[in-house]
Motif scaffolding. Structure first.
Motif, PDB file in Angstrom:
ATOM      1  N   ARG A  35       0.821  -1.220   0.000  1.00  0.00           N
ATOM      2  CA  ARG A  35       0.000   0.000   0.000  1.00  0.00           C
ATOM      3  C   ARG A  35       0.849   1.261   0.000  1.00  0.00           C
ATOM      4  O   ARG A  35       0.323   2.364  -0.152  1.00  0.00           O
ATOM      5  CB  ARG A  35      -0.952  -0.003   1.184  1.00  0.00           C
ATOM      6  N   ASP A  36       2.154   1.113   0.184  1.00  0.00           N
ATOM      7  CA  ASP A  36       3.074   2.253   0.191  1.00  0.00           C
ATOM      8  C   ASP A  36       3.645   2.431  -1.214  1.00  0.00           C
ATOM      9  O   ASP A  36       4.580   1.744  -1.620  1.00  0.00           O
ATOM     10  CB  ASP A  36       4.196   1.997   1.200  1.00  0.00           C
ATOM     11  N   ALA A  37       3.074   3.350  -1.951  1.00  0.00           N
ATOM     12  CA  ALA A  37       3.468   3.550  -3.343  1.00  0.00           C
ATOM     13  C   ALA A  37       4.926   3.982  -3.461  1.00  0.00           C
ATOM     14  O   ALA A  37       5.644   3.533  -4.360  1.00  0.00           O
ATOM     15  CB  ALA A  37       2.560   4.588  -4.002  1.00  0.00           C
ATOM     16  N   ASP A  38       5.371   4.850  -2.565  1.00  0.00           N
ATOM     17  CA  ASP A  38       6.745   5.337  -2.631  1.00  0.00           C
ATOM     18  C   ASP A  38       7.746   4.204  -2.406  1.00  0.00           C
ATOM     19  O   ASP A  38       8.735   4.081  -3.130  1.00  0.00           O
ATOM     20  CB  ASP A  38       6.973   6.445  -1.595  1.00  0.00           C
ATOM     21  N   GLU A  44      13.979  -2.014  -7.028  1.00  0.00           N
ATOM     22  CA  GLU A  44      14.600  -2.295  -8.331  1.00  0.00           C
ATOM     23  C   GLU A  44      15.134  -3.712  -8.331  1.00  0.00           C
ATOM     24  O   GLU A  44      15.951  -4.082  -7.478  1.00  0.00           O
ATOM     25  CB  GLU A  44      15.729  -1.302  -8.594  1.00  0.00           C
ATOM     26  N   LEU A  45      14.692  -4.515  -9.293  1.00  0.00           N
ATOM     27  CA  LEU A  45      15.072  -5.922  -9.343  1.00  0.00           C
ATOM     28  C   LEU A  45      15.430  -6.312 -10.775  1.00  0.00           C
ATOM     29  O   LEU A  45      14.893  -5.745 -11.730  1.00  0.00           O
ATOM     30  CB  LEU A  45      13.925  -6.804  -8.842  1.00  0.00           C
ATOM     31  N   PRO A  46      16.304  -7.325 -10.939  1.00  0.00           N
ATOM     32  CA  PRO A  46      16.756  -7.721 -12.274  1.00  0.00           C
ATOM     33  C   PRO A  46      15.820  -8.712 -12.967  1.00  0.00           C
ATOM     34  O   PRO A  46      16.272  -9.568 -13.729  1.00  0.00           O
ATOM     35  CB  PRO A  46      18.114  -8.354 -11.977  1.00  0.00           C
ATOM     36  N   VAL A  47      14.522  -8.623 -12.674  1.00  0.00           N
ATOM     37  CA  VAL A  47      13.539  -9.511 -13.293  1.00  0.00           C
ATOM     38  C   VAL A  47      12.309  -8.693 -13.647  1.00  0.00           C
ATOM     39  O   VAL A  47      12.178  -7.534 -13.248  1.00  0.00           O
ATOM     40  CB  VAL A  47      13.145 -10.681 -12.357  1.00  0.00           C
ATOM     41  N   SER A  48      11.376  -9.313 -14.354  1.00  0.00           N
ATOM     42  CA  SER A  48      10.121  -8.652 -14.675  1.00  0.00           C
ATOM     43  C   SER A  48       9.323  -8.430 -13.392  1.00  0.00           C
ATOM     44  O   SER A  48       9.146  -9.355 -12.589  1.00  0.00           O
ATOM     45  CB  SER A  48       9.314  -9.513 -15.648  1.00  0.00           C
ATOM     46  N   VAL A  49       8.851  -7.200 -13.195  1.00  0.00           N
ATOM     47  CA  VAL A  49       8.132  -6.850 -11.970  1.00  0.00           C
ATOM     48  C   VAL A  49       6.825  -6.147 -12.305  1.00  0.00           C
ATOM     49  O   VAL A  49       6.803  -5.199 -13.093  1.00  0.00           O
ATOM     50  CB  VAL A  49       8.991  -5.935 -11.065  1.00  0.00           C
ATOM     51  N   ASP A  50       5.754  -6.625 -11.707  1.00  0.00           N
ATOM     52  CA  ASP A  50       4.467  -5.929 -11.738  1.00  0.00           C
ATOM     53  C   ASP A  50       4.250  -5.342 -10.358  1.00  0.00           C
ATOM     54  O   ASP A  50       4.158  -6.085  -9.369  1.00  0.00           O
ATOM     55  CB  ASP A  50       3.330  -6.901 -12.084  1.00  0.00           C
ATOM     56  N   ARG A  51       4.170  -4.022 -10.262  1.00  0.00           N
ATOM     57  CA  ARG A  51       3.952  -3.346  -8.984  1.00  0.00           C
ATOM     58  C   ARG A  51       2.477  -3.001  -8.839  1.00  0.00           C
ATOM     59  O   ARG A  51       1.892  -2.372  -9.712  1.00  0.00           O
ATOM     60  CB  ARG A  51       4.807  -2.075  -8.911  1.00  0.00           C
ATOM     61  N   VAL A  52       1.910  -3.409  -7.711  1.00  0.00           N
ATOM     62  CA  VAL A  52       0.488  -3.174  -7.457  1.00  0.00           C
ATOM     63  C   VAL A  52       0.347  -2.411  -6.149  1.00  0.00           C
ATOM     64  O   VAL A  52       0.760  -2.888  -5.093  1.00  0.00           O
ATOM     65  CB  VAL A  52      -0.286  -4.504  -7.371  1.00  0.00           C
ATOM     66  N   ILE A  53      -0.222  -1.214  -6.220  1.00  0.00           N
ATOM     67  CA  ILE A  53      -0.462  -0.413  -5.038  1.00  0.00           C
ATOM     68  C   ILE A  53      -1.861  -0.726  -4.533  1.00  0.00           C
ATOM     69  O   ILE A  53      -2.849  -0.542  -5.250  1.00  0.00           O
ATOM     70  CB  ILE A  53      -0.359   1.090  -5.335  1.00  0.00           C
ATOM     71  N   GLY A  54      -1.961  -1.222  -3.322  1.00  0.00           N
ATOM     72  CA  GLY A  54      -3.279  -1.544  -2.799  1.00  0.00           C
ATOM     73  C   GLY A  54      -3.222  -2.128  -1.409  1.00  0.00           C
ATOM     74  O   GLY A  54      -2.157  -2.486  -0.905  1.00  0.00           O
ATOM     75  N   ASP A  55      -4.389  -2.214  -0.814  1.00  0.00           N
ATOM     76  CA  ASP A  55      -4.561  -2.724   0.546  1.00  0.00           C
ATOM     77  C   ASP A  55      -5.005  -4.179   0.452  1.00  0.00           C
ATOM     78  O   ASP A  55      -6.031  -4.480  -0.176  1.00  0.00           O
ATOM     79  CB  ASP A  55      -5.615  -1.877   1.267  1.00  0.00           C
ATOM     80  N   VAL A  56      -4.261  -5.071   1.101  1.00  0.00           N
ATOM     81  CA  VAL A  56      -4.577  -6.501   1.000  1.00  0.00           C
ATOM     82  C   VAL A  56      -5.933  -6.840   1.608  1.00  0.00           C
ATOM     83  O   VAL A  56      -6.480  -7.926   1.359  1.00  0.00           O
ATOM     84  CB  VAL A  56      -3.479  -7.366   1.656  1.00  0.00           C
ATOM     85  N   ARG A  57      -6.514  -5.940   2.383  1.00  0.00           N
ATOM     86  CA  ARG A  57      -7.849  -6.166   2.967  1.00  0.00           C
ATOM     87  C   ARG A  57      -8.977  -5.899   1.974  1.00  0.00           C
ATOM     88  O   ARG A  57     -10.139  -6.192   2.266  1.00  0.00           O
ATOM     89  CB  ARG A  57      -8.055  -5.269   4.179  1.00  0.00           C
ATOM     90  N   ASP A  58      -8.648  -5.354   0.823  1.00  0.00           N
ATOM     91  CA  ASP A  58      -9.640  -4.937  -0.163  1.00  0.00           C
ATOM     92  C   ASP A  58      -9.979  -6.102  -1.092  1.00  0.00           C
ATOM     93  O   ASP A  58      -9.185  -6.457  -1.969  1.00  0.00           O
ATOM     94  CB  ASP A  58      -9.094  -3.751  -0.955  1.00  0.00           C
ATOM     95  N   ALA A  59     -11.137  -6.699  -0.908  1.00  0.00           N
ATOM     96  CA  ALA A  59     -11.519  -7.848  -1.736  1.00  0.00           C
ATOM     97  C   ALA A  59     -11.575  -7.488  -3.211  1.00  0.00           C
ATOM     98  O   ALA A  59     -11.233  -8.304  -4.081  1.00  0.00           O
ATOM     99  CB  ALA A  59     -12.877  -8.395  -1.274  1.00  0.00           C
ATOM    100  N   ALA A  60     -11.970  -6.254  -3.523  1.00  0.00           N
ATOM    101  CA  ALA A  60     -12.042  -5.820  -4.917  1.00  0.00           C
ATOM    102  C   ALA A  60     -10.665  -5.800  -5.563  1.00  0.00           C
ATOM    103  O   ALA A  60     -10.532  -6.058  -6.770  1.00  0.00           O
ATOM    104  CB  ALA A  60     -12.693  -4.442  -5.004  1.00  0.00           C
ATOM    105  N   LEU A  61      -9.644  -5.485  -4.783  1.00  0.00           N
ATOM    106  CA  LEU A  61      -8.283  -5.507  -5.314  1.00  0.00           C
ATOM    107  C   LEU A  61      -7.944  -6.877  -5.863  1.00  0.00           C
ATOM    108  O   LEU A  61      -7.393  -7.007  -6.973  1.00  0.00           O
ATOM    109  CB  LEU A  61      -7.290  -5.128  -4.204  1.00  0.00           C
ATOM    110  N   TRP A  62      -8.284  -7.909  -5.103  1.00  0.00           N
ATOM    111  CA  TRP A  62      -7.937  -9.272  -5.517  1.00  0.00           C
ATOM    112  C   TRP A  62      -8.776  -9.733  -6.707  1.00  0.00           C
ATOM    113  O   TRP A  62      -8.288 -10.486  -7.552  1.00  0.00           O
ATOM    114  CB  TRP A  62      -8.063 -10.222  -4.330  1.00  0.00           C
ATOM    115  N   ASP A  63     -10.004  -9.265  -6.785  1.00  0.00           N
ATOM    116  CA  ASP A  63     -10.811  -9.571  -7.972  1.00  0.00           C
ATOM    117  C   ASP A  63     -10.172  -8.958  -9.217  1.00  0.00           C
ATOM    118  O   ASP A  63     -10.076  -9.605 -10.271  1.00  0.00           O
ATOM    119  CB  ASP A  63     -12.235  -9.033  -7.806  1.00  0.00           C
ATOM    120  N   ASP A  64      -9.712  -7.720  -9.081  1.00  0.00           N
ATOM    121  CA  ASP A  64      -9.086  -7.033 -10.216  1.00  0.00           C
ATOM    122  C   ASP A  64      -7.755  -7.676 -10.599  1.00  0.00           C
ATOM    123  O   ASP A  64      -7.359  -7.631 -11.779  1.00  0.00           O
ATOM    124  CB  ASP A  64      -8.855  -5.560  -9.874  1.00  0.00           C
ATOM    125  N   LEU A  65      -7.065  -8.252  -9.608  1.00  0.00           N
ATOM    126  CA  LEU A  65      -5.739  -8.821  -9.863  1.00  0.00           C
ATOM    127  C   LEU A  65      -5.776 -10.224 -10.463  1.00  0.00           C
ATOM    128  O   LEU A  65      -4.738 -10.728 -10.885  1.00  0.00           O
ATOM    129  CB  LEU A  65      -4.928  -8.875  -8.559  1.00  0.00           C
TER     130      LEU A  65
END
Length: 246
Positions: A35-38, A44-65
């Motif tokens: 949830r901390d966007a900053d 920074e990692l040497p692999v493909s990274v998908d960054r997701v800003i969100g609260d793990v308590r948000d059920a809608a987040l997981w539906d979208d993911l």
């Protein structure tokens, strides 16, 4: 070795250490949630990274993911918060805040990961705590959330076995992570004598081995439980506490 891995709480502490460790151990793609966007933007990692800003308590987040999680073969259920307070003094809102992040958030993450792995199998590790095993004064909400998580992991291991999904937990005691900065007792002492000295002082009192873990050490244990070397381990808790629970 797992190749496509979901990690929550990946912006700092154990989650960040897991991302860094797994990236150099052969992971091809990491889905990092925080949830901390900053903090997440600085990873920074040497692999493909998908960054997701969100609260793990948000059920809608997981539906979208769900589409983004297709194809993952491992997950680190790590996002959590600390908290302290005697039962008689704790407000219901503070109790619910800790339980909702540490347990509801873990449930939603675990559910999303198990759904994504249903047809392919995989491995999941949840970050619990020695506080979920050994009772201490002032950690009712945190300890209860982590104890419940240990049982949730066992149930998930039984349910996931038919789909070749392994589910385990790590239960560290003290780990030198930023979560300690939210604990008033530690923050006060760190301001007096310095952060490193405060960690050393606490560890000397609390652990027979006389030190707390580094996040990198816990990350290595998580990587082991995700790996083929742990292919027959499921429903287990790896206690890594320097002897704290003895």
């Amino acid at each position: 070795m797992a190749r496509h891995i979901l990690i929550t709480g990946a912006g700092s502490g154990i989650g960040l250490a897991c991302a860094q460790h797994l990236a150099v151990q052969g992971a091809e793609r990491l889905v990092l949630v925080d949830r901390d966007a900053d903090a997440l933007s600085r990873v920074e990692l040497p692999v493909s990274v998908d960054r997701v800003i969100g609260d793990v308590r948000d059920a809608a987040l997981w539906d979208d993911l769900a589409p983004l999680l297709a194809g993952i073969d491992a997950a680190v259920v790590n996002a959590g918060v600390a908290g302290a307070g005697a039962i008689a003094d704790m407000s219901l809102s503070e109790w619910q805040r800790i339980i909702s992040i540490n347990l509801d958030g873990a449930f939603l993450t675990l559910r999303a990961a198990m759904r994504a792995m249903k047809d392919t199998g995989g491995a999941i590790v949840a970050t619990s705590s020695a506080a979920g095993i050994k009772p201490e004064v002032g950690v009712a909400a945190y300890g209860a959330s982590k104890a419940a998580l240990l049982h949730l992991v066992k149930v998930a291991a039984k349910e996931g076995a038919a789909d070749r999904i392994r589910v385990n937990a790590v239960a560290p005691a003290g780990v030198e992570t930023p979560v300690w900065d939210t604990v008033p007792m530690f923050a006060s002492r760190a301001a007096e004598i310095g952060r490193d000295a405060a960690f050393a002082e606490l560890a000397a009192m609390a652990t027979p081995l006389g030190r707390y873990a580094k996040p990198e050490e816990i990350a290595a244990q998580v990587a082991f439980l995700l790996s083929d070397a742990a292919a027959l381990i499921t429903g287990a808790t790896l206690v890594c506490d320097g002897g704290y629970t003895l």
